[in-house]
Design a protein around this motif. Structure first.
Motif, PDB file in Angstrom:
ATOM      1  N   UNK A   1     106.205   2.620 -75.434  1.00 26.60           N
ATOM      2  CA  UNK A   1     106.150   1.232 -75.897  1.00 26.60           C
ATOM      3  C   UNK A   1     105.336   1.145 -77.174  1.00 26.60           C
ATOM      4  N   UNK A   2     105.893   0.456 -78.194  1.00 26.16           N
ATOM      5  CA  UNK A   2     105.310   0.479 -79.533  1.00 26.16           C
ATOM      6  C   UNK A   2     103.888  -0.076 -79.590  1.00 26.16           C
ATOM      7  N   UNK A   3     103.542  -1.023 -78.726  1.00 30.18           N
ATOM      8  CA  UNK A   3     102.212  -1.631 -78.784  1.00 30.18           C
ATOM      9  C   UNK A   3     101.104  -0.704 -78.343  1.00 30.18           C
ATOM     10  N   UNK A   4     101.452   0.360 -77.619  1.00 38.88           N
ATOM     11  CA  UNK A   4     100.433   1.294 -77.152  1.00 38.88           C
ATOM     12  C   UNK A   4      99.895   2.086 -78.342  1.00 38.88           C
ATOM     13  N   UNK A   5      98.592   2.043 -78.530  1.00 37.34           N
ATOM     14  CA  UNK A   5      97.956   2.735 -79.648  1.00 37.34           C
ATOM     15  C   UNK A   5      97.817   1.891 -80.897  1.00 37.34           C
ATOM     16  N   UNK A   6      98.306   0.611 -80.854  1.00 37.85           N
ATOM     17  CA  UNK A   6      98.234  -0.226 -82.046  1.00 37.85           C
ATOM     18  C   UNK A   6      96.848  -0.820 -82.271  1.00 37.85           C
ATOM     19  N   UNK A   7      95.973  -0.762 -81.268  1.00 39.19           N
ATOM     20  CA  UNK A   7      94.611  -1.292 -81.391  1.00 39.19           C
ATOM     21  C   UNK A   7      93.667  -0.368 -80.639  1.00 39.19           C
ATOM     22  N   UNK A   8      92.369  -0.380 -80.991  1.00 38.52           N
ATOM     23  CA  UNK A   8      91.415   0.485 -80.291  1.00 38.52           C
ATOM     24  C   UNK A   8      91.244   0.076 -78.829  1.00 38.52           C
ATOM     25  N   UNK A   9      90.828   1.037 -78.000  1.00 36.17           N
ATOM     26  CA  UNK A   9      90.535   0.782 -76.587  1.00 36.17           C
ATOM     27  C   UNK A   9      89.073   1.110 -76.327  1.00 36.17           C
ATOM     28  N   UNK A  10      88.418   0.271 -75.518  1.00 36.06           N
ATOM     29  CA  UNK A  10      87.034   0.555 -75.158  1.00 36.06           C
ATOM     30  C   UNK A  10      86.974   1.694 -74.139  1.00 36.06           C
ATOM     31  N   UNK A  11      85.987   2.546 -74.300  1.00 32.25           N
ATOM     32  CA  UNK A  11      85.796   3.636 -73.360  1.00 32.25           C
ATOM     33  C   UNK A  11      85.505   3.084 -71.973  1.00 32.25           C
ATOM     34  N   UNK A  12      86.177   3.649 -70.978  1.00 28.56           N
ATOM     35  CA  UNK A  12      85.962   3.236 -69.601  1.00 28.56           C
ATOM     36  C   UNK A  12      86.989   2.256 -69.059  1.00 28.56           C
TER      37      UNK A  12
ATOM     38  N   UNK B   1     108.878   4.314 -66.778  1.00 25.91           N
ATOM     39  CA  UNK B   1     107.763   4.860 -66.008  1.00 25.91           C
ATOM     40  C   UNK B   1     106.474   4.220 -66.495  1.00 25.91           C
ATOM     41  N   UNK B   2     105.588   3.944 -65.563  1.00 35.40           N
ATOM     42  CA  UNK B   2     104.309   3.321 -65.877  1.00 35.40           C
ATOM     43  C   UNK B   2     103.191   4.135 -65.239  1.00 35.40           C
ATOM     44  N   UNK B   3     102.147   4.382 -65.992  1.00 37.47           N
ATOM     45  CA  UNK B   3     100.994   5.139 -65.491  1.00 37.47           C
ATOM     46  C   UNK B   3      99.747   4.490 -66.068  1.00 37.47           C
ATOM     47  N   UNK B   4      98.609   4.821 -65.517  1.00 30.17           N
ATOM     48  CA  UNK B   4      97.354   4.293 -66.039  1.00 30.17           C
ATOM     49  C   UNK B   4      96.404   5.432 -66.348  1.00 30.17           C
ATOM     50  N   UNK B   5      95.524   5.187 -67.312  1.00 27.54           N
ATOM     51  CA  UNK B   5      94.533   6.181 -67.714  1.00 27.54           C
ATOM     52  C   UNK B   5      93.240   5.464 -68.029  1.00 27.54           C
ATOM     53  N   UNK B   6      92.149   5.937 -67.463  1.00 30.82           N
ATOM     54  CA  UNK B   6      90.838   5.386 -67.785  1.00 30.82           C
ATOM     55  C   UNK B   6      90.315   6.093 -69.025  1.00 30.82           C
ATOM     56  N   UNK B   7      90.200   5.343 -70.100  1.00 30.60           N
ATOM     57  CA  UNK B   7      89.823   5.926 -71.386  1.00 30.60           C
ATOM     58  C   UNK B   7      88.466   6.620 -71.280  1.00 30.60           C
ATOM     59  N   UNK B   8      88.428   7.904 -71.637  1.00 32.08           N
ATOM     60  CA  UNK B   8      87.176   8.649 -71.616  1.00 32.08           C
ATOM     61  C   UNK B   8      87.046   9.436 -72.911  1.00 32.08           C
ATOM     62  N   UNK B   9      85.849   9.435 -73.442  1.00 33.38           N
ATOM     63  CA  UNK B   9      85.613  10.153 -74.687  1.00 33.38           C
ATOM     64  C   UNK B   9      86.062   9.345 -75.881  1.00 33.38           C
ATOM     65  N   UNK B  10      85.181   9.114 -76.825  1.00 30.39           N
ATOM     66  CA  UNK B  10      85.522   8.329 -78.004  1.00 30.39           C
ATOM     67  C   UNK B  10      86.229   9.179 -79.044  1.00 30.39           C
ATOM     68  N   UNK B  11      86.963   8.483 -79.923  1.00 34.00           N
ATOM     69  CA  UNK B  11      87.679   9.173 -80.982  1.00 34.00           C
ATOM     70  C   UNK B  11      89.181   9.131 -80.763  1.00 34.00           C
ATOM     71  N   UNK B  12      89.906   9.894 -81.577  1.00 41.45           N
ATOM     72  CA  UNK B  12      91.369   9.936 -81.505  1.00 41.45           C
ATOM     73  C   UNK B  12      91.804  10.803 -80.331  1.00 41.45           C
ATOM     74  N   UNK B  13      92.680  10.274 -79.490  1.00 42.61           N
ATOM     75  CA  UNK B  13      93.195  11.003 -78.333  1.00 42.61           C
ATOM     76  C   UNK B  13      94.721  11.002 -78.415  1.00 42.61           C
ATOM     77  N   UNK B  14      95.336  12.146 -78.174  1.00 43.21           N
ATOM     78  CA  UNK B  14      96.785  12.275 -78.293  1.00 43.21           C
ATOM     79  C   UNK B  14      97.438  12.067 -76.920  1.00 43.21           C
ATOM     80  N   UNK B  15      98.222  10.992 -76.812  1.00 42.90           N
ATOM     81  CA  UNK B  15      99.012  10.752 -75.604  1.00 42.90           C
ATOM     82  C   UNK B  15     100.407  11.332 -75.801  1.00 42.90           C
ATOM     83  N   UNK B  16     100.847  12.150 -74.852  1.00 44.94           N
ATOM     84  CA  UNK B  16     102.195  12.702 -74.902  1.00 44.94           C
ATOM     85  C   UNK B  16     102.878  12.422 -73.561  1.00 44.94           C
TER      86      UNK B  16
END
Length: 406
Positions: A40-51, A95-110
């Motif tokens: 989905x195009x909106x994913x990654x369009x804005x920063x996410x808070x850690x946690x 398909x839908x999944x969830x991830x608890x954001x951990x670690x700051x910086x750029x993270x590659x979702x594949x």
């Protein structure tokens, strides 16, 4: 199963002669049969808070029952694997999944879709995770484009009309503490419809309000609907519109009740009475619509030349809400053929009281040259936001596609 000699040579020559045209236009058979993954195009369009928990969603197309698993990885570390994700053998599924954001910086979702024979297709996007005490940056003010739009022609089907929501049978179940091994919960940050089954063709049975939370009991095979506790019973909510606490990967997959058969609508003998808008409900409208060609700045689309369609979804109420899924599609007026669509890419965005959100989508149209076409702009295309007025979510611009690069 291999055959050699003259028979094989004849078959090979026959395949080249009969299939040469299609291969030239669409690649090799192996390429055509690869699973296609679209995040989905909106994913990654804005920063996410850690946690925070992030809902990740992807559409898998060119698929069938041969898809053995879908994998979600962050920086090449597997965070989830969904086995047998398409038990119904659909050509396209979500398909839908969830991830608890951990670690700051750029993270590659594949996201990868893997067939039984090991052939896979994948898509990736960068996620920007910021410190928990940081505020994600604003997306900026919308650009206003004023364009008058004629009424929607009869050839374009209106949204499915559903019965109005009724009062919930009881208050949603009280919140329960969520632990790593406990029952996962749906947390609602906006008013959301609740349905008797996993789809828009099921009746609405009530709503959840912002701040409500309830246990998640199951997930439908497509991963885009949750079965939840509702009052003293069970009901379904659209998954991309809720936040999730806890782990949903081990929940059962359920198809839900049988799809209801539409009943013929009786012709009213008198016009229905006018109902005053409910001030407790939000209202979405489609405004400031426009189309323009970036290459020359004109508002006249041409065949084979990209043009941009822009729309502002506005909340005219004093109740914060979501835009719902915004849909922009190009339609050939005479036939009703949809020859371009934003699909699932313009995902819901939260907007405040009297707030607005502007989105754009780029089309390249190369069919029905010199014929009338129409760009349709639809807010809350899935009809998942309960509104005081459900009849002002559409608008459009009609144009004639000129010859250009075709």
């Amino acid at each position: 199963m291999k055959r050699y000699g003259l028979t094989f040579l004849i078959l090979a020559i026959s395949a080249i002669l009969t299939g040469g045209c299609s291969l030239a236009g669409g690649g090799t058979p192996d390429e055509q049969s690869l699973p296609v993954v679209r995040i989905a195009d909106g994913i990654g369009s804005a920063p996410y808070r850690e946690g925070v928990f992030i809902n990740l969603q992807a559409a898998i197309s060119n698929a069938d029952g041969a898809i053995s698993r879908v994998e979600f990885t962050i920086d090449d570390r597997t965070i989830s694997q969904i086995d047998a994700p398409n038990p119904e053998g659909l050509v396209q599924f979500v398909v839908t999944e969830q991830w608890q954001a951990d670690g700051t910086g750029a993270r590659l979702l594949r996201v990868s879709a893997v067939r039984d024979d090991g052939v896979s297709g994948e898509a990736s996007v960068m996620l920007n995770v910021v410190a928990a005490d940081s505020a994600p940056s604003d997306t900026g003010q919308p650009t206003t484009v004023s364009t008058s739009a004629p009424a929607i022609p009869a050839t374009i089907s209106p949204p499915v009309t559903l019965p109005p929501p009724t009062t919930a049978p009881a208050s949603p179940a009280p919140p329960t503490a969520s632990t790593g091994g406990g029952t996962p919960e749906a947390v609602f940050n906006r008013l959301q419809n609740v349905r008797s089954g996993p789809g828009l063709n099921f009746s609405r049975v009530g709503t959840f309000s912002s701040g409500d939370r309830t246990p998640i009991l199951a997930v439908n095979p497509g991963g885009d609907w949750f079965k939840v506790r509702f009052g003293s019973g069970e009901a379904w909510v659209f998954a991309p519109y809720v936040d999730v606490t806890g782990n949903i990967s081990n929940l059962p997959r359920e198809s839900g009740p049988p799809t209801p058969v539409p009943q013929p609508t009786a012709i009213p003998t008198a016009p229905p009475p006018t109902v005053a808008p409910d001030p407790q409900l939000p209202n979405l409208t489609v405004t400031d619509i426009g189309i323009f060609v970036p290459s020359d700045g004109s508002s006249q689309p041409r065949c084979g030349v990209p043009f941009v369609a822009r729309v502002t979804v506005r909340n005219t109420s004093d109740v914060p809400t979501s835009t719902g899924l915004t849909l922009i599609q190009n339609v050939h007026v005479a036939s009703g053929t949809v020859n371009g669509s934003s699909g699932l890419s313009l995902i819901p965005v939260d907007i405040g009281a009297q707030g607005s959100h502007t989105v754009e989508y780029t089309f390249t149209i190369d069919t029905f040259v010199n014929e009338e076409q129409r760009v349709e702009f639809i807010a809350d295309a899935n009809n998942e936001v309960a509104e005081s007025n459900e009849n002002d979510n559409r608008n459009g611009i009609t144009y004639v596609l000129q010859s250009g690069e075709c």
